[in-house]
Write a protein that holds these residues in place. Structure first.
Motif, PDB file in Angstrom:
ATOM      1  N   ASP A 221       0.823  -1.214   0.000  1.00  0.00           N
ATOM      2  CA  ASP A 221       0.000   0.000   0.000  1.00  0.00           C
ATOM      3  C   ASP A 221       0.858   1.265   0.000  1.00  0.00           C
ATOM      4  OD1 ASP A 221      -2.675   1.210   0.172  1.00  0.00           O
ATOM      5  OD2 ASP A 221      -2.039   1.890   2.156  1.00  0.00           O
ATOM      6  N   THR A 222       2.175   1.100   0.145  1.00  0.00           N
ATOM      7  CA  THR A 222       3.082   2.245   0.171  1.00  0.00           C
ATOM      8  C   THR A 222       3.343   2.740  -1.258  1.00  0.00           C
ATOM      9  OG1 THR A 222       4.175   1.324   2.125  1.00  0.00           O
ATOM     10  CG2 THR A 222       5.321   3.093   0.947  1.00  0.00           C
ATOM     11  N   PRO A 223       3.101   4.017  -1.543  1.00  0.00           N
ATOM     12  CA  PRO A 223       3.329   4.555  -2.884  1.00  0.00           C
ATOM     13  C   PRO A 223       4.775   4.356  -3.336  1.00  0.00           C
ATOM     14  CG  PRO A 223       2.070   6.106  -1.556  1.00  0.00           C
ATOM     15  CD  PRO A 223       2.536   5.030  -0.632  1.00  0.00           C
ATOM     16  N   ASP A 243      13.789  -7.638   8.687  1.00  0.00           N
ATOM     17  CA  ASP A 243      14.359  -7.022   7.489  1.00  0.00           C
ATOM     18  C   ASP A 243      13.545  -7.480   6.284  1.00  0.00           C
ATOM     19  OD1 ASP A 243      15.968  -9.426   6.172  1.00  0.00           O
ATOM     20  OD2 ASP A 243      16.430  -9.456   8.304  1.00  0.00           O
ATOM     21  N   ILE A 244      13.536  -6.677   5.225  1.00  0.00           N
ATOM     22  CA  ILE A 244      12.707  -6.936   4.059  1.00  0.00           C
ATOM     23  C   ILE A 244      13.352  -6.323   2.821  1.00  0.00           C
ATOM     24  CG2 ILE A 244      11.328  -4.846   4.423  1.00  0.00           C
ATOM     25  CD1 ILE A 244       8.896  -6.386   3.393  1.00  0.00           C
ATOM     26  N   HIS A 245      13.200  -6.974   1.686  1.00  0.00           N
ATOM     27  CA  HIS A 245      13.702  -6.460   0.412  1.00  0.00           C
ATOM     28  C   HIS A 245      12.516  -5.891  -0.367  1.00  0.00           C
ATOM     29  CE1 HIS A 245      17.802  -8.446   0.450  1.00  0.00           C
ATOM     30  NE2 HIS A 245      17.197  -8.989   1.501  1.00  0.00           N
ATOM     31  N   VAL A 246      12.592  -4.625  -0.709  1.00  0.00           N
ATOM     32  CA  VAL A 246      11.506  -3.942  -1.430  1.00  0.00           C
ATOM     33  C   VAL A 246      12.002  -3.544  -2.812  1.00  0.00           C
ATOM     34  CG1 VAL A 246      10.039  -1.895  -1.478  1.00  0.00           C
ATOM     35  CG2 VAL A 246      10.404  -3.106   0.673  1.00  0.00           C
ATOM     36  N   THR A 247      11.201  -3.819  -3.842  1.00  0.00           N
ATOM     37  CA  THR A 247      11.586  -3.457  -5.207  1.00  0.00           C
ATOM     38  C   THR A 247      10.860  -2.189  -5.646  1.00  0.00           C
ATOM     39  OG1 THR A 247       9.844  -4.894  -6.133  1.00  0.00           O
ATOM     40  CG2 THR A 247      12.035  -5.846  -5.835  1.00  0.00           C
ATOM     41  N   VAL A 248      11.587  -1.330  -6.377  1.00  0.00           N
ATOM     42  CA  VAL A 248      11.032  -0.073  -6.883  1.00  0.00           C
ATOM     43  C   VAL A 248      11.452   0.111  -8.342  1.00  0.00           C
ATOM     44  CG1 VAL A 248      11.099   0.990  -4.585  1.00  0.00           C
ATOM     45  CG2 VAL A 248      13.047   1.252  -6.122  1.00  0.00           C
ATOM     46  N   ASP A 249      10.878   1.095  -8.978  1.00  0.00           N
ATOM     47  CA  ASP A 249      11.213   1.431 -10.366  1.00  0.00           C
ATOM     48  C   ASP A 249      12.704   1.788 -10.447  1.00  0.00           C
ATOM     49  OD1 ASP A 249      11.505   2.496 -12.894  1.00  0.00           O
ATOM     50  OD2 ASP A 249       9.686   3.711 -12.811  1.00  0.00           O
ATOM     51  N   PRO A 250      13.485   1.091 -11.299  1.00  0.00           N
ATOM     52  CA  PRO A 250      14.925   1.377 -11.386  1.00  0.00           C
ATOM     53  C   PRO A 250      15.248   2.769 -11.905  1.00  0.00           C
ATOM     54  CG  PRO A 250      14.241  -0.145 -13.116  1.00  0.00           C
ATOM     55  CD  PRO A 250      13.088  -0.026 -12.189  1.00  0.00           C
ATOM     56  N   ALA A 259      13.589   7.567   0.182  1.00  0.00           N
ATOM     57  CA  ALA A 259      12.383   8.091   0.834  1.00  0.00           C
ATOM     58  C   ALA A 259      11.313   7.001   0.927  1.00  0.00           C
ATOM     59  CB  ALA A 259      11.860   9.301   0.071  1.00  0.00           C
ATOM     60  N   ILE A 260      11.209   6.177  -0.131  1.00  0.00           N
ATOM     61  CA  ILE A 260      10.241   5.076  -0.117  1.00  0.00           C
ATOM     62  C   ILE A 260      10.597   4.068   0.971  1.00  0.00           C
ATOM     63  CG2 ILE A 260       9.371   3.106  -1.435  1.00  0.00           C
ATOM     64  CD1 ILE A 260       9.651   4.806  -3.964  1.00  0.00           C
ATOM     65  N   SER A 261      11.897   3.752   1.086  1.00  0.00           N
ATOM     66  CA  SER A 261      12.321   2.791   2.116  1.00  0.00           C
ATOM     67  C   SER A 261      12.002   3.309   3.516  1.00  0.00           C
ATOM     68  CB  SER A 261      13.818   2.500   1.989  1.00  0.00           C
ATOM     69  OG  SER A 261      14.601   3.602   2.413  1.00  0.00           O
ATOM     70  N   GLU A 262      12.181   4.597   3.730  1.00  0.00           N
ATOM     71  CA  GLU A 262      11.881   5.179   5.046  1.00  0.00           C
ATOM     72  C   GLU A 262      10.389   5.123   5.337  1.00  0.00           C
ATOM     73  OE1 GLU A 262      13.654   9.112   4.938  1.00  0.00           O
ATOM     74  OE2 GLU A 262      15.306   8.391   6.198  1.00  0.00           O
ATOM     75  N   GLU A 263       9.576   5.338   4.292  1.00  0.00           N
ATOM     76  CA  GLU A 263       8.127   5.296   4.509  1.00  0.00           C
ATOM     77  C   GLU A 263       7.671   3.870   4.813  1.00  0.00           C
ATOM     78  OE1 GLU A 263       3.939   6.836   2.488  1.00  0.00           O
ATOM     79  OE2 GLU A 263       5.859   7.252   1.503  1.00  0.00           O
TER      80      GLU A 263
END
Length: 288
Positions: A221-223, A243-250, A259-263
């Motif tokens: 749900d995190t933008p 701990d968790i691995h989060v994928t974002v737009d490269p 900023a996304i990781s902090e949110e």
């Protein structure tokens, strides 16, 4: 602080347990009941678990330092191990006494005073163990819940004594040691359960209240989050590290990805019960 609240509960329970032991000892001496005096010594020994809890929570509450960057929280788990071991010792003592009475029958002293005191202390121990368990669940304190089971062992012992009294009155004296053996096995089972739960924490088991569905809902749900994988957590209830691995737009900038990781981190801490710290690893989304 939560540790201070847990310590206060231990102090209250310690005072009540000592009071119960003193009452049993005084009336046992007055009635000339050796069995009641022995039970008073058993109750006094049980109070030692409260002291273990107080010391463990004091040490566990120390802040992180260079040698212990994750803090001292697992000292609470070590204290839980000690209480579990004490329960096993209690069970062993009851089993040995029950076996001895089975081989060499001994008729306990039954007087109105002994029965009245046993009933009174039984009610007190039920109240104390219930209060301690509820506070342990409220504070998510593993050691407080373990000690409530140790206090409950006194309830079982008193119940066994009263059950033996009743069996003798009904003309079945052999039932007294059999009841004691059954209670000993029940307490042993409780002790093993406590040791198993503490061991699960020490070996960093995933058997913790980290609801995978809740984690997924919060993260996705995190933008800016495209997906996630390899979520792991360890620790004890009320103090979970993950701990968790989060994928974002490269194509995102480093600043935006950070900023996304902090949110994600903030949302997880606010939503997942007992989550003390979570490390979020950012990776490029291969499907982008």
């Amino acid at each position: 602080m939560q540790g201070d609240r847990v310590q206060r509960v231990f102090v209250i329970v310690l005072i009540l347990n000592v009071a119960v032991a003193v009452v049993k000892a005084v009336f046992g001496v007055m009635a000339g009941s050796v069995s009641m005096v022995a039970d008073a010594l058993h109750s006094g020994f049980d109070s030692f678990s409260n002291v273990v809890g107080i010391v463990a929570m004091h040490l566990a509450g120390k802040p992180p330092d260079p040698e212990h960057p994750y803090g001292h929280g697992k000292i609470e788990t070590l204290g839980t191990l000690v209480i579990g071991a004490m329960l096993l010792l209690t069970a062993a003592g009851i089993l040995l006494e029950g076996y001895g009475r089975l081989i060499t029958p001994v008729t306990p002293e039954i007087t109105p005073i002994t029965v009245g005191v046993m009933v009174g202390t039984l009610i007190t121990n039920i109240i104390v163990s219930t209060y301690e368990r509820r506070k342990g669940e409220e504070y998510q304190s593993q050691i407080l819940i373990a000690d409530s089971l140790h206090t409950r062992s006194d309830v079982f012992v008193s119940t066994a004594v009263l059950g033996g009294f009743l069996a003798i009155r009904l003309g079945y004296p052999a039932a007294d040691p059999i009841i004691a053996l059954g209670i000993g096995l029940l307490i042993a089972r409780m002790g093993v359960g406590i040791l198993y739960g503490a061991a699960e924490v020490l070996i960093d088991s995933m058997n913790l209240p980290c609801d995978p569905a809740l984690v997924r809902a919060v993260v996705m749900d995190t933008p800016g989050v495209a997906g996630y994988h390899d979520f792991r957590c360890r620790g004890k209830p009320g103090e979970i590290f993950a701990d968790i691995h989060v994928t974002v737009d490269p194509a995102l900038s480093i600043a935006r990805a950070h900023a996304i990781s902090e949110e994600v981190e903030q949302r997880l801490k606010e939503t997942v019960p007992g989550l003390a710290e979570v490390v979020v690893h950012i990776e490029p989304d291969d499907s982008a």
